[in-house]
Design a protein around this motif. Structure first.
Motif, PDB file in Angstrom:
ATOM      1  N   ALA A 135      -5.758  31.716  37.446  1.00 28.84           N
ATOM      2  CA  ALA A 135      -4.640  31.136  38.205  1.00 28.84           C
ATOM      3  C   ALA A 135      -5.127  30.504  39.511  1.00 28.84           C
ATOM      4  O   ALA A 135      -4.783  29.352  39.822  1.00 28.84           O
ATOM      5  N   PHE A 136      -5.927  31.236  40.267  1.00 27.50           N
ATOM      6  CA  PHE A 136      -6.391  30.693  41.544  1.00 27.50           C
ATOM      7  C   PHE A 136      -7.353  29.524  41.338  1.00 27.50           C
ATOM      8  O   PHE A 136      -7.367  28.580  42.124  1.00 27.50           O
ATOM      9  N   GLY A 137      -8.165  29.583  40.285  1.00 32.24           N
ATOM     10  CA  GLY A 137      -9.048  28.454  39.976  1.00 32.24           C
ATOM     11  C   GLY A 137      -8.249  27.215  39.623  1.00 32.24           C
ATOM     12  O   GLY A 137      -8.583  26.095  40.045  1.00 32.24           O
ATOM     13  N   MET A 138      -7.176  27.397  38.859  1.00 32.39           N
ATOM     14  CA  MET A 138      -6.332  26.241  38.496  1.00 32.39           C
ATOM     15  C   MET A 138      -5.598  25.677  39.709  1.00 32.39           C
ATOM     16  O   MET A 138      -5.447  24.461  39.829  1.00 32.39           O
ATOM     17  N   ILE A 139      -5.175  26.547  40.608  1.00 29.67           N
ATOM     18  CA  ILE A 139      -4.517  26.072  41.832  1.00 29.67           C
ATOM     19  C   ILE A 139      -5.496  25.220  42.644  1.00 29.67           C
ATOM     20  O   ILE A 139      -5.132  24.149  43.153  1.00 29.67           O
ATOM     21  N   GLU A 140      -6.739  25.689  42.750  1.00 24.92           N
ATOM     22  CA  GLU A 140      -7.745  24.895  43.472  1.00 24.92           C
ATOM     23  C   GLU A 140      -8.012  23.574  42.756  1.00 24.92           C
ATOM     24  O   GLU A 140      -8.198  22.546  43.401  1.00 24.92           O
ATOM     25  N   ILE A 187      -5.868  21.879  40.907  1.00 28.58           N
ATOM     26  CA  ILE A 187      -4.688  21.028  41.134  1.00 28.58           C
ATOM     27  C   ILE A 187      -4.745  20.418  42.535  1.00 28.58           C
ATOM     28  O   ILE A 187      -4.325  19.273  42.733  1.00 28.58           O
ATOM     29  N   ARG A 188      -5.272  21.172  43.484  1.00 30.18           N
ATOM     30  CA  ARG A 188      -5.407  20.658  44.851  1.00 30.18           C
ATOM     31  C   ARG A 188      -6.544  19.653  44.961  1.00 30.18           C
ATOM     32  O   ARG A 188      -6.839  19.164  46.050  1.00 30.18           O
ATOM     33  N   ARG A 189      -7.200  19.353  43.843  1.00 26.44           N
ATOM     34  CA  ARG A 189      -8.305  18.398  43.761  1.00 26.44           C
ATOM     35  C   ARG A 189      -9.490  18.795  44.636  1.00 26.44           C
ATOM     36  O   ARG A 189     -10.127  17.965  45.286  1.00 26.44           O
ATOM     37  N   SER A 190      -9.785  20.093  44.626  1.00 27.75           N
ATOM     38  CA  SER A 190     -10.970  20.583  45.333  1.00 27.75           C
ATOM     39  C   SER A 190     -12.215  20.238  44.520  1.00 27.75           C
ATOM     40  O   SER A 190     -12.131  20.027  43.305  1.00 27.75           O
ATOM     41  N   PRO A 191     -13.374  20.208  45.147  1.00 24.15           N
ATOM     42  CA  PRO A 191     -14.615  19.954  44.397  1.00 24.15           C
ATOM     43  C   PRO A 191     -14.844  21.055  43.348  1.00 24.15           C
ATOM     44  O   PRO A 191     -14.450  22.204  43.553  1.00 24.15           O
ATOM     45  N   PRO A 192     -15.481  20.696  42.224  1.00 23.39           N
ATOM     46  CA  PRO A 192     -15.683  21.672  41.140  1.00 23.39           C
ATOM     47  C   PRO A 192     -16.410  22.946  41.576  1.00 23.39           C
ATOM     48  O   PRO A 192     -16.096  24.028  41.099  1.00 23.39           O
ATOM     49  N   LEU A 193     -17.379  22.827  42.477  1.00 28.42           N
ATOM     50  CA  LEU A 193     -18.087  24.017  42.945  1.00 28.42           C
ATOM     51  C   LEU A 193     -17.143  24.966  43.672  1.00 28.42           C
ATOM     52  O   LEU A 193     -17.192  26.182  43.484  1.00 28.42           O
ATOM     53  N   GLN A 194     -16.242  24.412  44.473  1.00 31.65           N
ATOM     54  CA  GLN A 194     -15.277  25.241  45.192  1.00 31.65           C
ATOM     55  C   GLN A 194     -14.294  25.888  44.208  1.00 31.65           C
ATOM     56  O   GLN A 194     -13.917  27.041  44.380  1.00 31.65           O
ATOM     57  N   VAL A 195     -13.876  25.143  43.181  1.00 32.37           N
ATOM     58  CA  VAL A 195     -12.976  25.701  42.163  1.00 32.37           C
ATOM     59  C   VAL A 195     -13.640  26.901  41.499  1.00 32.37           C
ATOM     60  O   VAL A 195     -13.029  27.966  41.334  1.00 32.37           O
ATOM     61  N   GLY A 196     -14.910  26.751  41.136  1.00 28.29           N
ATOM     62  CA  GLY A 196     -15.646  27.853  40.511  1.00 28.29           C
ATOM     63  C   GLY A 196     -15.813  29.036  41.438  1.00 28.29           C
ATOM     64  O   GLY A 196     -15.668  30.191  41.028  1.00 28.29           O
ATOM     65  N   VAL A 227     -13.874  29.909  43.950  1.00 25.16           N
ATOM     66  CA  VAL A 227     -12.584  30.576  44.119  1.00 25.16           C
ATOM     67  C   VAL A 227     -12.247  31.409  42.889  1.00 25.16           C
ATOM     68  O   VAL A 227     -11.804  32.559  42.988  1.00 25.16           O
ATOM     69  N   ALA A 228     -12.477  30.847  41.696  1.00 15.32           N
ATOM     70  CA  ALA A 228     -12.159  31.563  40.459  1.00 15.32           C
ATOM     71  C   ALA A 228     -13.017  32.827  40.326  1.00 15.32           C
ATOM     72  O   ALA A 228     -12.500  33.912  40.039  1.00 15.32           O
ATOM     73  N   VAL A 229     -14.312  32.693  40.541  1.00 12.91           N
ATOM     74  CA  VAL A 229     -15.210  33.851  40.400  1.00 12.91           C
ATOM     75  C   VAL A 229     -14.958  34.871  41.509  1.00 12.91           C
ATOM     76  O   VAL A 229     -14.958  36.082  41.265  1.00 12.91           O
ATOM     77  N   GLY A 230     -14.736  34.407  42.723  1.00 20.06           N
ATOM     78  CA  GLY A 230     -14.441  35.324  43.828  1.00 20.06           C
ATOM     79  C   GLY A 230     -13.165  36.105  43.600  1.00 20.06           C
ATOM     80  O   GLY A 230     -13.109  37.317  43.827  1.00 20.06           O
ATOM     81  N   THR A 231     -12.125  35.402  43.124  1.00 17.66           N
ATOM     82  CA  THR A 231     -10.862  36.081  42.845  1.00 17.66           C
ATOM     83  C   THR A 231     -11.033  37.082  41.715  1.00 17.66           C
ATOM     84  O   THR A 231     -10.530  38.203  41.786  1.00 17.66           O
ATOM     85  N   PHE A 232     -11.761  36.697  40.673  1.00 21.10           N
ATOM     86  CA  PHE A 232     -12.032  37.605  39.563  1.00 21.10           C
ATOM     87  C   PHE A 232     -12.733  38.870  40.055  1.00 21.10           C
ATOM     88  O   PHE A 232     -12.345  39.991  39.704  1.00 21.10           O
ATOM     89  N   THR A 233     -13.740  38.698  40.904  1.00 20.88           N
ATOM     90  CA  THR A 233     -14.508  39.839  41.395  1.00 20.88           C
ATOM     91  C   THR A 233     -13.658  40.767  42.244  1.00 20.88           C
ATOM     92  O   THR A 233     -13.648  41.986  42.041  1.00 20.88           O
TER      93      THR A 233
END
Length: 129
Positions: free
Chosen positions: A56-61, A63-72, A74-80
Motif C-alpha cells: 500500500a505505501f509503495g503504491m502511494i509513493e 502514485i505520487r510519482r516518486s523515483p523508483p528507488l524511493q518507492v522501493g 518506502v515499500a521495504v521499510g514499511t514491510f520491515t
C-alpha cells in the motif's frame, strides 16, 4: 505429518502430589532441519500485515510519482517496520495468554487441593433467620 509434532517439547501436567510435573517429549533425529519460520507462531499474521502495508505505501509513493528507488525504499521499510511490530505485538499477546492459562491451572490445582472431594464451601447462613 506436521514437523512440529515431532519437535522436542515440554508438556506440563497438573499432578495431585506436586504442583506440576514435566514430561519431555524427545524429537526424532533430523526433525530440526524440517522446521522453518512458517511454522513459528505469529508468522502468518505478521507477514500478511506487513506485505499489505508495504504494498500500500509503495503504491502511494508510486502514485505520487516518486523515483523508483524511493518507492522501493518506502515499500521495504514499511514491510520491515510492520513485520517486526506485528511480530512483537502478537508474541506479547501470546505470552500474556500463556500466563493466564498457567494462572488458571494453578488456581484450579489449588482449589482442588483445598477441596479434594469436590465439595464447595457451605454458603453463609442468612442473617434474616
Amino acid at each position: 505429518s506436521n514437523p512440529l509434532d515431532r519437535m522436542a517439547s515440554t508438556v506440563v501436567h497438573p499432578s495431585p502430589s506436586t504442583e506440576f510435573t514435566r514430561e519431555v517429549i524427545s524429537a526424532e533425529p533430523g526433525a530440526e532441519a524440517e522446521w522453518s519460520f512458517r511454522h513459528a507462531p505469529c508468522f502468518r499474521e505478521s507477514m500478511l500485515y506487513s506485505l499489505a502495508g508495504g504494498t500500500a505505501f509503495g503504491m502511494i509513493e508510486a502514485i505520487r510519482r516518486s523515483p523508483p528507488l524511493q518507492v522501493g525504499n518506502v515499500a521495504v521499510g514499511t514491510f520491515t517496520v510492520l513485520s517486526l511490530g506485528t511480530w512483537f505485538l502478537c508474541r506479547n499477546a501470546a505470552r500474556d495468554r500463556h500466563k493466564n492459562v498457567v494462572a488458571s491451572l494453578q488456581h484450579a490445582t489449588e482449589s482442588r487441593r483445598a477441596h479434594p472431594t469436590g465439595a464447595q464451601d457451605p454458603p453463609a447462613a442468612s442473617a434474616a433467620s
